[in-house]
Structure formats: structure tokens, C-alpha cells
Design an enzyme around this catalytic site. Structure first.
Site, PDB file in Angstrom:
ATOM      1  N   VAL A 100       0.863  -1.181   0.000  1.00  0.00           N
ATOM      2  CA  VAL A 100       0.000   0.000   0.000  1.00  0.00           C
ATOM      3  C   VAL A 100       0.894   1.223   0.000  1.00  0.00           C
ATOM      4  O   VAL A 100       1.891   1.288   0.720  1.00  0.00           O
ATOM      5  CB  VAL A 100      -0.912   0.024   1.243  1.00  0.00           C
ATOM      6  N   CYS A 101       0.558   2.193  -0.841  1.00  0.00           N
ATOM      7  CA  CYS A 101       1.268   3.467  -0.878  1.00  0.00           C
ATOM      8  C   CYS A 101       2.766   3.234  -1.141  1.00  0.00           C
ATOM      9  O   CYS A 101       3.133   2.428  -2.000  1.00  0.00           O
ATOM     10  CB  CYS A 101       1.012   4.221   0.419  1.00  0.00           C
ATOM     11  N   THR A 102       3.635   3.887  -0.375  1.00  0.00           N
ATOM     12  CA  THR A 102       5.069   3.754  -0.618  1.00  0.00           C
ATOM     13  C   THR A 102       5.645   2.449  -0.093  1.00  0.00           C
ATOM     14  O   THR A 102       6.851   2.223  -0.191  1.00  0.00           O
ATOM     15  CB  THR A 102       5.842   4.933   0.012  1.00  0.00           C
ATOM     16  N   THR A 120       2.030   3.346  -6.601  1.00  0.00           N
ATOM     17  CA  THR A 120       2.408   3.788  -5.273  1.00  0.00           C
ATOM     18  C   THR A 120       1.793   5.175  -5.089  1.00  0.00           C
ATOM     19  O   THR A 120       0.989   5.608  -5.930  1.00  0.00           O
ATOM     20  CB  THR A 120       3.944   3.822  -5.117  1.00  0.00           C
ATOM     21  N   ALA A 150      -2.191   2.307  -4.732  1.00  0.00           N
ATOM     22  CA  ALA A 150      -1.721   3.692  -4.754  1.00  0.00           C
ATOM     23  C   ALA A 150      -1.708   4.236  -3.321  1.00  0.00           C
ATOM     24  O   ALA A 150      -1.523   3.489  -2.370  1.00  0.00           O
ATOM     25  CB  ALA A 150      -2.607   4.522  -5.675  1.00  0.00           C
TER      26      ALA A 150
END
Length: 224
Positions: A100-102, A120, A150
Site C-alpha cells: 500500500v502506498c510507498t 504507489t 496507490a
């Protein structure tokens, strides 16, 4: 089936809590939070602490891993942090490896994203490219057994995608109704292609000021 959330000090809380809320509602799911050390692990603000009962060594063959992001993930990905070795090792036997995300940058540092489409947080596309991935603004991207989400809130969407892949659409839909996930945001500014230039510049400035910095002004370590 064991779902392991691989955590580290300073993680972004919704990256974890969003997918956890979905996955923990799967009948029979075994959910494990693990990190390099046992003890209370603080989120990026130091206000939410997760009580870690399992180290990475305790979780050698999870079926699914979920890796969250954090403001300092860029710098963490350039180190030899134990989470990177754990991701690399368990990926050989996972059914799905997700981020998830970074958190995607940690997958990249583990050598998992080279040559794959991935996503990301939009502010980290260049970092993602440095690991050989092809960034896309798509909210959830699946490439084989690798699923990347993202920024932050998209982890919820990823968890529903994952649930449907493993247990079918009906189970995913039932959980969606159970948690009443029916987002209707008051603004349509949740992606870089939708936000105004002024809003994007404001967010970029804030993120640049916080990038790679510990929110505590010191190294983030578990409370043992």
C-alpha cells in the site's frame, strides 16, 4: 490462510488499518502483525501503537503479505532493514505479495518489481521507477501474484481486490456491505490528474518538508 502485515516504526496507520478491517472479516483468516522486534510499534505520528507479538523470524511462510508505506520509506528502502530481507525471502512462497502506498518501494528494494507495472503514492513515481517498475496512476495494479495499491486509502480497494481473488466476488461484496464501504467523497480531488495545480503544489510542498524525516526528531524504534 495466514495474512501477515509486515510493519516497521513510523508506518502510515491507514495503510494498515484499512486493509486489516477488510481482511480480518474473511472467515477463517489468520491475521498476524510482525516486525523486526516485539513490543509497541509507533505509527508515523507516534500516537497509534501496534503491539507486535511476532518477529519476522516467527512468520517464515505467510500466504499473503501486506506492506504499508510511511513518510520515510524512501530512505528505509535504501538501507538493509530487516523488513526488506523478510519480503525478499517470503515472496518466494507467498500466494500474493501486496503493498500500500510507498510500501511498494520496499517491494522494489527487495527486487520484486523489476519489469512490472506497479503503483504507489503519486509523489513517489520516480522512486518506483528506480526499481525497474513502470508506474501507473491506476488505483490497484495486479501483476501475477504482486498487487500494489496507490496512496494510503487505496489499501482498502486493494484488500477487496485481494479478497475477491482468493475467495470470490460474493465474499468480497458481503464484507463490503458489512463495513458499508460506499465512498462518496465531498470533493473530486483525490488523484493528481484531478486536483488543481494549486492543491497539488501545496501537497508537494508539505510532503517535501516531511520527506525522509522522523516525526519525532529521532530514530524510530519499538517500545520494548
Amino acid at each position: 490462510m495466514q495474512f501477515a502485515f509486515g510493519l516497521y516504526p513510523g508506518f502510515t496507520s491507514l495503510d494498515v488499518i484499512g486493509p486489516y478491517q477488510v481482511i480480518s472479516n474473511i472467515p477463517g483468516a489468520e491475521v498476524v502483525f510482525c516486525a523486526a522486534h516485539r513490543g509497541l510499534l509507533p505509527d508515523e505520528h507516534g500516537l497509534l501503537n501496534v503491539d507486535i507479538a511476532h518477529t519476522f523470524r516467527d512468520v517464515p511462510e505467510p500466504a499473503v503479505i501486506v506492506i504499508p508505506g510511511a513518510p520515510h520509506t524512501r530512505s528505509l528502502a535504501r538501507t538493509s532493514d530487516p523488513i526488506i530481507d523478510w519480503i525478499r525471502n517470503v515472496h518466494t512462497t507467498t500466494t500474493f505479495t501486496t503493498s500500500v502506498c510507498t510500501g511498494a518501494l520496499l517491494l522494489g528494494a527487495a527486487g520484486i518489481l523489476d519489469g512490472l507495472d506497479a503503483t504507489t503514492h503519486w509523489d513517489s513515481y520516480d522512486d518506483l521507477s528506480s526499481y525497474g517498475a513502470e508506474p501507473t496512476e491506476t488505483r490497484v495494479v495486479q501483476q501475477g501474484k504482486v498487487i500494489t495499491a496507490a496512496g494510503v486509502s487505496s489499501g482498502i480497494d486493494m484488500a477487496f481486490t485481494l479478497t475477491a481473488k482468493l475467495y470470490g466476488d460474493e465474499v468480497a461484496k458481503a464484507i463490503q456491505l458489512g463495513v458499508e464501504y460506499d465512498p462518496q467523497p465531498p470533493f473530486d480531488s483525490g488523484a493528481p490528474s484531478k486536483a488543481t495545480p494549486e492543491i497539488r503544489q501545496l501537497v508537494e510542498a508539505v510532503m517535501a518538508a516531511n520527506r525522509d524525516a522522523s516525526p519525532y526528531g529521532k530514530a524510530l524504534t519499538p517500545i520494548r
